[in-house]
Design an enzyme around this catalytic site. Sequence first.
Site, PDB file in Angstrom:
ATOM      1  CD  GLU A  71      -2.337   2.532  -3.310  1.00 52.79           C
ATOM      2  OE1 GLU A  71      -3.390   3.109  -3.556  1.00 52.79           O
ATOM      3  OE2 GLU A  71      -1.780   2.470  -2.210  1.00 52.79           O
ATOM      4  CG  ASP A 103      -1.647   1.342   1.281  1.00 51.15           C
ATOM      5  OD1 ASP A 103      -2.736   1.386   0.395  1.00 51.15           O
ATOM      6  OD2 ASP A 103      -1.635   1.923   2.347  1.00 51.15           O
TER       7      ASP A 103
END
Length: 677
Positions: A367, A314
Amino acid sequence: MIENKWLEQSITSEDIYYFHEGTSHFSHHFLGAHPVVEDGVKGYRFTVWAPNAIKVGLAHDRNGYHGLDESDLLYKIPDSGLWTRFFPEIKEGIFYKYHIISPQGESLLRADPYAFHAEVRPATASITADIEGYVWHDAAWRRKQKEPYNKPLHIYEMHFGTWKQKDDMSFYTYREMAELLIPYLHEMSYTHVEFMPLSEHPYDLSWGYQNTGYFAPTSRYGTPKDLMFLIDQLHQAGIGVILDWVPAHFARDAHGLRMFDGTPLYEYADPLKSDKPGWGTLSFDYSKPEVRSFLISNAIYWMEKYHIDGLRIDAVTSMLRLDFEKNEGQYALNEFGGVQNLEAIDFIKQLNTTIYRYYPNALMMAEESSAWPGVTSPVFADGLGFNYKWNMGWMNDTLEYFKTDFHDRPNKHNLLTFPVVYAQADNHLLPLSHDEVVHGKKSLLDKMPGSYEQKFAGLRTLLGYFMTFPGKKLLFMGGEFGQFIEWKDEEPLDWFLLDYESHRKLHAYSKALNELYIREKGLWELDHSGEGYEWISADDHSQSVISYLRKGKKPGDTLIVVINLQPVARQNYRIGIARPGSYTEIFNSDYKEFGGEGQHVNNEIRTEKTSWHGQQNSLVLTLPPLSVVILKKTTRGRVKADAKPVDLKSETAQDKKKAVKPKKRQTKKALQDVPIV
């Protein structure tokens, strides 16, 4: 001081050396609370890194969380920053924290950074747990894992607590979820499930992205071995498991990592580097070797102990850039005057190199929302070394186009054509994730313009475009049946919508589209090669039609994809084709069974000797409004039944036949664009 023959067996000088070098890949083997037998006595050994503490004691539910009596104090291993002690009276299931006296004399209670289990929120204590001894039955799955590049990869992203809930709005446990989730994933032909973060976190509405317990699966849904059971069952069913992982930042909660021993230990000391004001969290200090050992061990831990197949990392951009979402004066430049976080870059490279050393076929998905170069390039070529990057550019352009009113779409045609330019810049995954259906952004269905019927047709078209564009796939839960209200992050999905025909037919469409994706090599075999995609026509902006080829390694696997993005039919629409012969429509989003009109089905069509789009031959098609039409060259002996839509007459939302999961094909590794670390 302690001189105990068992200490050297529990924590070796080598362990300590590598921990401080930042290369202890299994620091969870000796840090934290571990059940041991010492001098024939059973108990737990506790070890914690708190180099600046004056004292460290064990506070637990049996001593009233006061851990400063002599019998509760841990011993400091000289010149190590580590504190340790064996407690013979401690058994599994004891609630505990570390009682730390800071350099300033403050009395602090901290959860164990390496705890394997934790109390259910809002309580914050760690729990002694023996995570060894689970008997796995997924050896066949693990043996079959190969490099993912030339294989189908379709991920179902889900938030564990809101996919479904019980009638009283309580959560399903990890074990209970196995009975519900696995048949559904199987029926819908998803290859993998991605769980939003399952590490322990205090605040439900952080969705797990603000962690306090990196080694503890959240106890909201059960015990560590319950999670092992769920993953084991998923693997036995042929479904891979990806975990959302958050090494970019951590929660500020007092029981967590912040100022752990009274000093900035896990975070940067400089608030210009540590503070993430947009999220109210703290960044890890990647310059500290002990923090690297902590994070890399944690990544390995999930693969070693829980058999996770991959990690979605993330907020990578927030790690890479010192100025991420900060205003002037809120960040400091690096030593060369740039905004790159050089320590984080080195950490990411070390992370990926280490993971592939132990798990060469692991999925490491970034990401990364900027145009950072070389995200999936090999480390030796100065890349970051991930094997996949979320294609945020494609996602933003695509959703911007699809929410555009029909009359203005010709002016935004470039949003469909430009993503092809950078499609091969990295190994891409196409994300239609949770972030796009929350905080007022609307659901996928509600983003679509037009009437009620046109919204459904528009979503069918979006999903068809998504499935036929180069890159692996990820869809957030609810998108497959048309969740109408955006994701309600405290309530379950609106499964009752399947009682309505439009949603039931959209669900059938998603099922058929997923099956098509698995079946057709042209949709995934050359995802990461320019040879896998070829425009037929990119410039018909006036009619909002695009057409292209998706190719596999064999010519017979080539598909023709034609997408009409206006709510009007296109009669006698001609496309140029290189190979003469007959072509069969194998998929059409406008079938009645999918909620369409079903009036414009192209049966077997022969090419004409009319030059078009720079080709000697052409096909004449009828394109339904807001539709995706897919054709394939007819060959002798082909079973044409594959082209027929799913028959819903005998099916209901509650009673559908389970899809037979095709055997996975093992293919040779593509040499182009494969990350090597």
